[in-house]
Scaffold this motif. Structure first.
Motif, PDB file in Angstrom:
ATOM      1  N   PHE A   1       1.116  -1.643   0.094  1.00  0.00           N
ATOM      2  CA  PHE A   1       0.082   0.079  -0.139  1.00  0.00           C
ATOM      3  C   PHE A   1       0.810   1.103  -0.299  1.00  0.00           C
ATOM      4  O   PHE A   1       1.687   1.416   0.699  1.00  0.00           O
ATOM      5  CB  PHE A   1      -0.552  -0.182   1.784  1.00  0.00           C
ATOM      6  CG  PHE A   1      -1.647  -0.774   1.124  1.00  0.00           C
ATOM      7  CD1 PHE A   1      -3.586  -0.267   1.180  1.00  0.00           C
ATOM      8  CD2 PHE A   1      -1.723  -1.953   0.936  1.00  0.00           C
ATOM      9  CE1 PHE A   1      -4.303  -1.090   0.436  1.00  0.00           C
ATOM     10  CE2 PHE A   1      -3.612  -3.232   1.089  1.00  0.00           C
ATOM     11  CZ  PHE A   1      -4.612  -2.765   1.039  1.00  0.00           C
ATOM     12  N   ILE A   2       0.552   1.978  -1.146  1.00  0.00           N
ATOM     13  CA  ILE A   2       1.610   3.163  -1.268  1.00  0.00           C
ATOM     14  C   ILE A   2       0.058   4.482  -0.740  1.00  0.00           C
ATOM     15  O   ILE A   2      -0.244   4.667  -1.774  1.00  0.00           O
ATOM     16  CB  ILE A   2       1.974   3.210  -2.704  1.00  0.00           C
ATOM     17  CG1 ILE A   2       3.134   2.434  -2.790  1.00  0.00           C
ATOM     18  CG2 ILE A   2       2.837   5.321  -2.209  1.00  0.00           C
ATOM     19  CD1 ILE A   2       3.979   2.281  -3.506  1.00  0.00           C
ATOM     20  N   TYR A   3       0.423   5.366   0.078  1.00  0.00           N
ATOM     21  CA  TYR A   3      -0.182   6.475   0.536  1.00  0.00           C
ATOM     22  C   TYR A   3       0.398   7.642   0.374  1.00  0.00           C
ATOM     23  O   TYR A   3       1.396   8.181   0.173  1.00  0.00           O
ATOM     24  CB  TYR A   3      -0.627   6.470   2.044  1.00  0.00           C
ATOM     25  CG  TYR A   3      -1.812   5.252   1.945  1.00  0.00           C
ATOM     26  CD1 TYR A   3      -2.936   5.594   2.316  1.00  0.00           C
ATOM     27  CD2 TYR A   3      -1.481   3.876   2.571  1.00  0.00           C
ATOM     28  CE1 TYR A   3      -4.004   4.256   2.016  1.00  0.00           C
ATOM     29  CE2 TYR A   3      -2.449   3.098   3.030  1.00  0.00           C
ATOM     30  CZ  TYR A   3      -3.663   3.406   2.664  1.00  0.00           C
ATOM     31  OH  TYR A   3      -4.554   2.458   2.853  1.00  0.00           O
ATOM     32  N   GLY A   4      -0.754   8.914   0.210  1.00  0.00           N
ATOM     33  CA  GLY A   4       0.049  10.157  -0.384  1.00  0.00           C
ATOM     34  C   GLY A   4       0.042   9.927  -1.450  1.00  0.00           C
ATOM     35  O   GLY A   4       1.403  11.453  -1.525  1.00  0.00           O
ATOM     36  N   ASP A   5       0.247   9.809  -2.651  1.00  0.00           N
ATOM     37  CA  ASP A   5       0.446   8.952  -4.644  1.00  0.00           C
ATOM     38  C   ASP A   5      -0.534   9.425  -5.174  1.00  0.00           C
ATOM     39  O   ASP A   5      -1.526   8.905  -4.815  1.00  0.00           O
ATOM     40  CB  ASP A   5       1.845   8.587  -4.144  1.00  0.00           C
ATOM     41  CG  ASP A   5       3.174   8.842  -4.874  1.00  0.00           C
ATOM     42  OD1 ASP A   5       2.419  10.214  -6.139  1.00  0.00           O
ATOM     43  OD2 ASP A   5       3.578   8.552  -5.382  1.00  0.00           O
ATOM     44  N   ARG A   6      -0.759   9.538  -6.139  1.00  0.00           N
ATOM     45  CA  ARG A   6      -1.301   8.879  -7.424  1.00  0.00           C
ATOM     46  C   ARG A   6      -0.374   8.976  -8.670  1.00  0.00           C
ATOM     47  O   ARG A   6       0.968  10.011  -8.833  1.00  0.00           O
ATOM     48  CB  ARG A   6      -2.368  10.421  -7.010  1.00  0.00           C
ATOM     49  CG  ARG A   6      -2.161  11.616  -7.913  1.00  0.00           C
ATOM     50  CD  ARG A   6      -2.758  12.818  -7.913  1.00  0.00           C
ATOM     51  NE  ARG A   6      -2.590  14.059  -8.603  1.00  0.00           N
ATOM     52  CZ  ARG A   6      -2.456  14.359  -9.876  1.00  0.00           C
ATOM     53  NH1 ARG A   6      -3.010  14.090 -10.747  1.00  0.00           N
ATOM     54  NH2 ARG A   6      -2.300  15.437 -10.524  1.00  0.00           N
ATOM     55  N   ILE A   7      -1.311   8.156  -9.352  1.00  0.00           N
ATOM     56  CA  ILE A   7      -0.773   8.070 -10.527  1.00  0.00           C
ATOM     57  C   ILE A   7      -0.905   9.145 -11.833  1.00  0.00           C
ATOM     58  O   ILE A   7      -1.623   9.900 -12.000  1.00  0.00           O
ATOM     59  CB  ILE A   7      -1.538   6.703 -11.468  1.00  0.00           C
ATOM     60  CG1 ILE A   7      -1.210   5.361 -10.457  1.00  0.00           C
ATOM     61  CG2 ILE A   7      -1.169   6.503 -13.133  1.00  0.00           C
ATOM     62  CD1 ILE A   7      -1.720   4.292 -10.941  1.00  0.00           C
ATOM     63  N   VAL A   8       0.112   9.723 -12.235  1.00  0.00           N
ATOM     64  CA  VAL A   8      -0.441  10.917 -13.205  1.00  0.00           C
ATOM     65  C   VAL A   8       0.477  10.390 -15.167  1.00  0.00           C
ATOM     66  O   VAL A   8      -0.054  11.478 -15.742  1.00  0.00           O
ATOM     67  CB  VAL A   8       0.632  11.834 -12.964  1.00  0.00           C
ATOM     68  CG1 VAL A   8       0.447  12.175 -11.644  1.00  0.00           C
ATOM     69  CG2 VAL A   8       1.863  11.525 -13.139  1.00  0.00           C
ATOM     70  N   ALA A   9       0.375   9.513 -15.449  1.00  0.00           N
ATOM     71  CA  ALA A   9       0.930   9.086 -16.942  1.00  0.00           C
ATOM     72  C   ALA A   9       0.989   7.709 -16.566  1.00  0.00           C
ATOM     73  O   ALA A   9       1.258   7.010 -15.697  1.00  0.00           O
ATOM     74  CB  ALA A   9       2.320   9.170 -16.949  1.00  0.00           C
ATOM     75  N   LEU A  10       0.477   7.501 -18.175  1.00  0.00           N
ATOM     76  CA  LEU A  10       0.753   5.877 -18.278  1.00  0.00           C
ATOM     77  C   LEU A  10       1.375   5.329 -19.525  1.00  0.00           C
ATOM     78  O   LEU A  10       0.941   5.760 -20.462  1.00  0.00           O
ATOM     79  CB  LEU A  10      -0.809   4.576 -18.384  1.00  0.00           C
ATOM     80  CG  LEU A  10      -1.302   4.956 -16.796  1.00  0.00           C
ATOM     81  CD1 LEU A  10      -2.936   4.287 -17.654  1.00  0.00           C
ATOM     82  CD2 LEU A  10      -0.767   4.019 -15.782  1.00  0.00           C
ATOM     83  N   ASP A  11       2.436   4.801 -19.918  1.00  0.00           N
ATOM     84  CA  ASP A  11       3.035   4.663 -21.249  1.00  0.00           C
ATOM     85  C   ASP A  11       3.022   2.730 -21.274  1.00  0.00           C
ATOM     86  O   ASP A  11       3.624   2.196 -20.407  1.00  0.00           O
ATOM     87  CB  ASP A  11       4.405   5.367 -20.653  1.00  0.00           C
ATOM     88  CG  ASP A  11       4.769   4.637 -22.549  1.00  0.00           C
ATOM     89  OD1 ASP A  11       3.999   4.444 -23.932  1.00  0.00           O
ATOM     90  OD2 ASP A  11       5.724   5.195 -22.762  1.00  0.00           O
ATOM     91  N   GLU A  12       1.999   2.600 -22.160  1.00  0.00           N
ATOM     92  CA  GLU A  12       1.577   0.718 -22.008  1.00  0.00           C
ATOM     93  C   GLU A  12       3.048   0.328 -23.232  1.00  0.00           C
ATOM     94  O   GLU A  12       2.947   0.597 -24.372  1.00  0.00           O
ATOM     95  CB  GLU A  12       0.522   0.184 -22.425  1.00  0.00           C
ATOM     96  CG  GLU A  12       0.136  -1.241 -22.699  1.00  0.00           C
ATOM     97  CD  GLU A  12      -1.247  -1.446 -22.828  1.00  0.00           C
ATOM     98  OE1 GLU A  12      -1.347  -2.988 -23.281  1.00  0.00           O
ATOM     99  OE2 GLU A  12      -2.221  -1.208 -22.556  1.00  0.00           O
ATOM    100  N   GLY A  13       3.497  -0.626 -23.183  1.00  0.00           N
ATOM    101  CA  GLY A  13       5.063  -1.336 -23.895  1.00  0.00           C
ATOM    102  C   GLY A  13       3.850  -2.941 -24.122  1.00  0.00           C
ATOM    103  O   GLY A  13       3.044  -3.478 -23.365  1.00  0.00           O
ATOM    104  N   GLU A  14       5.654  -3.270 -25.132  1.00  0.00           N
ATOM    105  CA  GLU A  14       4.364  -5.264 -25.273  1.00  0.00           C
ATOM    106  C   GLU A  14       4.391  -6.063 -23.445  1.00  0.00           C
ATOM    107  O   GLU A  14       3.364  -6.558 -24.154  1.00  0.00           O
ATOM    108  CB  GLU A  14       5.981  -5.754 -26.395  1.00  0.00           C
ATOM    109  CG  GLU A  14       4.906  -7.194 -26.648  1.00  0.00           C
ATOM    110  CD  GLU A  14       6.269  -7.468 -27.694  1.00  0.00           C
ATOM    111  OE1 GLU A  14       5.686  -9.052 -28.000  1.00  0.00           O
ATOM    112  OE2 GLU A  14       7.117  -6.774 -28.054  1.00  0.00           O
ATOM    113  N   HIS A  15       5.365  -5.497 -22.851  1.00  0.00           N
ATOM    114  CA  HIS A  15       4.745  -6.886 -21.814  1.00  0.00           C
ATOM    115  C   HIS A  15       5.390  -6.299 -20.461  1.00  0.00           C
ATOM    116  O   HIS A  15       4.387  -6.339 -19.417  1.00  0.00           O
ATOM    117  CB  HIS A  15       6.613  -7.563 -21.559  1.00  0.00           C
ATOM    118  CG  HIS A  15       7.448  -7.899 -22.327  1.00  0.00           C
ATOM    119  ND1 HIS A  15       6.493  -8.870 -23.548  1.00  0.00           N
ATOM    120  CD2 HIS A  15       8.251  -7.699 -23.593  1.00  0.00           C
ATOM    121  CE1 HIS A  15       7.148  -8.985 -24.272  1.00  0.00           C
ATOM    122  NE2 HIS A  15       8.244  -8.694 -24.650  1.00  0.00           N
ATOM    123  N   GLY A  16       3.382  -4.604 -20.845  1.00  0.00           N
ATOM    124  CA  GLY A  16       3.438  -4.195 -18.863  1.00  0.00           C
ATOM    125  C   GLY A  16       3.659  -2.321 -19.586  1.00  0.00           C
ATOM    126  O   GLY A  16       3.688  -2.120 -20.700  1.00  0.00           O
TER     127      GLY A  16
END
Length: 376
Positions: free
Chosen positions: A128-143
């Motif tokens: 669990f990570i608190y006090g943060d958020r996702i700001v960008a996603l960059d999808e590749g072939e394996h993740g």
């Protein structure tokens, strides 16, 4: 849902609400290594009483939490509908607007209590990570390469948006088609206060024109949960500022009589004030690539349905069950997840619009809450 998904532990990220915490538990049970990211510094306090109904009770039972959930239930004796001066117009000891029939096997409890129990269980299976958020996603072939506002970027096999009506993951993964929930013409504000009305496990409800409120005691009658509601189209985005939003709510409710001045005073001092539009998320698909949505992020039914919590619990279970059954093939799993959940979601979303301004019928609720079999 026994056994690990595979010998390789896929990684997945989510958010620490009902759906996210339930998801973390089931993912860990099936061999994933979940990371739960929550922008708040901890479990969010406050919120209304929520309901766990029908098939969702089966999910909770499979998590080993049914006894604890029932122990945390509210104990309402009934409710009164009152006029502008507080005079009782109608009373019921058979049902309440917040929970439905009091003799049903369903459970009403505070959202913060349910999330607390789920977070404790999920903590044994996830980071669990608190006090943060996702700001960008960059999808590749394996993740998926995930950028965070504060922490270092990381790569995950899958990203699950379990981040609510205003889902950042939905916006990042789906673009414009994921940004506009369907507004239902109503706003709600929820906050806590001392029980200055002396209510004893009894609810009060009042409506005058386009505005009204519901009040009920919690925590052994030591606190009140106050819900303000008013009809309105979408508000200006600037209204999302908490203080501006408090003023907007106060202005909309100010014409009501009886104890409204004391209720508004409590609104301004409540540490857990929350308000939002009643809206639904209606998407043609809930996944794109390695990103998938669960709970309110994908199919918010709104509190007007009374089924948002149950949809979140069931959705988390069905998603992970689909991943397990397909051996971790996310494309096949996401297709199976949607095929199983869409009819269930449709029936439960319809509860919010079946009877505008009132509750859905008992038959509709019974059909909707049980319209899925966990082991299908």
């Amino acid at each position: 849902m026994p056994g690990p998904l595979s010998t390789r532990p896929p990684r997945c990220t989510g958010t620490a609400g009902v759906a996210g915490c339930a998801l973390a538990y089931w993912l860990g049970r099936c061999g994933f290594v979940p990371t739960v990211v929550e922008r708040a510094p901890g479990v969010r306090p406050g919120g209304q009483a929520v309901d766990v109904r029908g098939v969702a009770l089966g999910v909770v039972e499979r998590m080993g939490l049914l006894r604890r959930v029932r122990e945390g239930a509210t104990h309402m004796r009934g409710m009164s509908v009152i006029d502008a001066n507080g005079k009782e117009l109608h009373r019921s000891t058979e049902a309440t607007f917040s929970a439905g029939r009091l003799d049903s096997g369903d459970v009403e409890l505070l959202r913060e209590d349910l999330v607390g129990v789920l977070e404790q269980l999920g903590a044994g299976q996830a980071e669990f990570i608190y006090g943060d958020r996702i700001v960008a996603l960059d999808e590749g072939e394996h993740g998926v390469h995930v950028a965070f506002e504060y922490g270092p970027a990381r790569t995950f096999d899958l990203v699950v948006g379990a981040d609510g009506l205003h889902s950042t993951v939905r916006t990042l993964a789906f673009g414009p088609e994921g940004t506009s929930p369907h507004h239902l013409g109503t706003h709600l504000a929820i906050f806590s206060a001392e029980n200055f009305l002396g209510l004893d496990n009894w609810q009060l409800w009042h409506r005058d024109g386009d505005a009204g409120y519901g009040i009920y005691p919690v925590r052994d009658d030591s606190e009140l949960r106050i819900t303000f509601g008013f009809a309105s189209g979408p508000l200006d985005p600037a209204t999302r500022d908490p203080q501006v939003l408090r003023q907007e709510v106060a202005d909309r409710m100010g014409a009501l009589c009886w104890e409204t001045p004391r209720l508004l005073k409590a609104l301004w001092t409540a540490p857990d004030f929350y308000a939002d539009a009643m809206a639904q998320v209606r998407l043609d698909r809930w996944s794109r690539g390695r990103a998938v949505l669960v709970g309110d992020a994908g199919y918010c039914a709104s509190p007007l349905s009374g089924q948002g919590t149950s949809l979140a619990l069931v959705g988390a279970y069905i998603l992970v069950d689909a991943l397990r059954r397909t051996g971790g093939d996310h494309r096949a799993a996401f297709a199976r997840y949607e095929a199983r959940m869409r009819p269930f979601v449709a029936l439960n979303q319809a509860l919010a619009t079946e009877n505008p301004g009132g509750a859905a019928g008992e038959e509709s609720l019974e059909r909707a809450k049980n319209a899925l079999t966990l082991d299908a």
